[in-house]
Scaffold this active site. Structure first.
Site, PDB file in Angstrom:
ATOM      1  N   LYS A 268       1.009  -1.070   0.008  1.00 36.27           N
ATOM      2  CA  LYS A 268      -0.118   0.161   0.121  1.00 36.27           C
ATOM      3  C   LYS A 268       0.897   1.178   0.007  1.00 36.27           C
ATOM      4  CE  LYS A 268       1.136   1.329   4.498  1.00 36.27           C
ATOM      5  NZ  LYS A 268       1.735   2.919   4.586  1.00 36.27           N
TER       6      LYS A 268
ATOM      7  N   ASP B 222      -2.371  -1.374  10.427  1.00 38.38           N
ATOM      8  CA  ASP B 222      -2.718  -1.517   8.979  1.00 38.38           C
ATOM      9  C   ASP B 222      -3.347  -2.881   8.506  1.00 38.38           C
ATOM     10  OD1 ASP B 222      -1.759   1.102   8.172  1.00 38.38           O
ATOM     11  OD2 ASP B 222       0.300   0.166   7.758  1.00 38.38           O
TER      12      ASP B 222
END
Length: 289
Positions: free
Chosen positions: A11, A136
């Site tokens: 990401k 995350d």
């Protein structure tokens, strides 16, 4: 025995705003996360006897300290004490690079074992488990484009960011601890300029094209952790400056040290990447998904 092959994607943070330090020691943040095509590959195989086996590169922990292993152990202890798994992890996402590789591996293991162990746990339960492993992890249970708040574990899906080529670059061999980066952050120096809401508004808008949306969002790229990283890692600050001088919108991803560039022009990213690679930087060309 059941087996499964999974991709655990990286990401980037299109925005990362640090709001304040919480009583629990974490920082309250607001960030727009974007999943990338770059990924690790995991192979899961159901095995008897309640054993958890993990194999990966020699530089990585094979047990505790590896989020893939810890995700399997957590799920086993809570819901499947008699189940076992053999995990083979093929790392492609650089370590401690601000790209979420370890968290993504953990999310993939939770999703994969939920399937091959036949647990049928709802995503909400997996999110709760994931949040105990890392801030995350919940995002990677969904992927795509999303808003994350709290310490990063409160995730809400957003309309997709337009398909875009992405150049990732970092000084070779440099890894940064997210905890240290946050600890060095001086909250008094953060400018009072909220950009995450503007990015969300652009993503939700339907009056402009995808290319215009990308261009407008590229003008808003923001990461407050640059205020912590750049004074202590001059080579990372210099890397961003080099990319900006080429007219490319560049930003630190997460806690770094990776700097990313977004563009629909693959050739200009290839040229920039080739130049940086020749200068000794670690370079990866990928795209959003």
């Amino acid at each position: 025995m059941k087996s499964l092959e999974l991709k655990a994607h990286a990401k980037i943070n299109l925005t990362l705003e640090v709001l304040f330090r919480r009583r629990d020691g974490f920082h309250q943040i607001r960030t727009v996360l974007q999943e990338l095509e770059l990924c690790d590959i995991l192979y899961l195989e159901d095995i008897p006897g309640g054993r958890i086996e993990l194999s990966c590169e020699d530089s990585l922990p094979q047990g505790e300290g590896n989020l893939a292993y810890e995700a399997a152990r957590l799920l086993q202890r809570r819901y499947a004490p008699q189940k076992g798994v053999r995990i083979k992890l093929n790392k492609r996402i650089p370590l401690a690079a601000g790209l979420g590789g370890g968290s993504s591996d953990a999310a993939a293991v939770l999703l994969g074992l939920n399937k091959i162990w036949g647990l049928s746990l709802k995503k909400e339960i997996l999110e709760e488990l994931g949040a105990t492993l890392g801030s995350d992890v919940p995002f990677f249970l969904y992927g795509g484009t999303a808003l994350a708040e709290g310490r990063g574990e409160l995730v809400r899906a957003l309309p997709p960011f337009p398909r875009t080529k992405v150049l990732l670059a970092a000084p070779a061999g440099l890894a940064l601890s997210a905890a240290q980066v946050y600890s060095f952050l001086d909250l008094d120096k953060i400018p009072e300029r909220e950009v995450t809401a503007q990015v969300i508004h652009l993503l939700k808008g339907n009056k402009i094209s995808g290319e215009e949306t990308r261009e407008e969002i590229c003008k808003l790229l923001c990461n407050h952790l640059e205020l912590s990283v750049f004074p202590r890692q001059k080579d990372v600050a210099f890397l961003k400056e080099k990319l900006l001088n080429r007219g490319l919108p560049a930003l630190l991803s997460g806690s770094g040290p990776t700097v990313f560039v977004l563009s629909h022009e693959e050739r200009e990213l290839q040229e920039a990447g080739s130049e940086l690679a020749a200068q000794g930087y670690r370079v990866i060309l990928t795209k959003t998904i």
